[in-house]
Design an enzyme around this catalytic site. Structure first.
Site, PDB file in Angstrom:
ATOM      1  CE  LYS A  40      -3.956  -2.152   2.225  1.00  0.00           C
ATOM      2  NZ  LYS A  40      -4.878  -2.098   3.366  1.00  0.00           N
ATOM      3  NE  ARG A  82      -5.724 -12.920   4.608  1.00  0.00           N
ATOM      4  CZ  ARG A  82      -6.194 -11.685   4.623  1.00  0.00           C
ATOM      5  NH1 ARG A  82      -5.879 -10.843   3.682  1.00  0.00           N
ATOM      6  NH2 ARG A  82      -6.974 -11.284   5.589  1.00  0.00           N
ATOM      7  CG  HIS A 113      -4.878  -6.343  -0.688  1.00  0.00           C
ATOM      8  ND1 HIS A 113      -6.048  -6.577  -0.016  1.00  0.00           N
ATOM      9  CD2 HIS A 113      -4.889  -7.147  -1.785  1.00  0.00           C
ATOM     10  CE1 HIS A 113      -6.761  -7.478  -0.699  1.00  0.00           C
ATOM     11  NE2 HIS A 113      -6.079  -7.829  -1.771  1.00  0.00           N
TER      12      HIS A 113
END
Length: 148
Positions: A40, A82, A113
């Site tokens: 990001k 994740r 992300h």
């Protein structure tokens, strides 16, 4: 017996044959799972892109596309990503995760992300990349870093 296999492979000089004989037996999970990891703006501004890329490479995933964002490929890469990036809320992200180490305590400043599922990854990759922009290449250590 091993010597005859090596002689055969030397005669053919075929590394792909060796890797397919040793590492791709039937029933092995798909090692070409892909995910989208986007650094990001706060991660880019803080010059963390290289460190984030390094973490994924050290984990054994290979970079197959880059557009000021990246797509990673590997065995169970969506699930592992994740875990590697950590909890969405930086206050709950564990030390050692990308968000735990680099985020500030604001949810929308969580540095990266990561796709949340295989289906989500496929959808997001198609949004950002055309098929020609993804590189299919053989990584020399892929057979050693892939957890089966």
């Amino acid at each position: 017996r091993n010597i005859s296999v090596i002689r055969f492979l030397k005669r053919r000089s075929c590394e792909r044959l060796l890797s397919s004989l040793l590492f791709i037996p039937s029933g092995v999970p798909d090692v070409r799972e892909r995910t989208l990891i986007a650094v990001k703006p706060d991660g880019v501004h803080r010059r963390l892109v290289g460190q984030i890329i390094q973490r994924f490479e050290q984990r054994g995933f290979k970079l197959v596309g880059l557009k000021m964002l990246k797509v990673w490929e590997g065995h169970k890469v969506v699930q592992a990503s994740r875990v590697m990036v950590g909890h969405t809320n930086p206050a709950e992200a564990q030390a050692g995760t990308v968000r735990g180490d680099f985020s500030v305590l604001i949810i929308y400043r969580n540095v990266v992300h990561a796709s949340d599922s295989l289906e989500g990854a496929q959808r997001e990759i198609q949004l950002w990349f055309t098929g020609k922009e993804l590189v299919n290449w053989d990584c020399c250590d892929q057979s050693f870093t892939c957890e089966l």
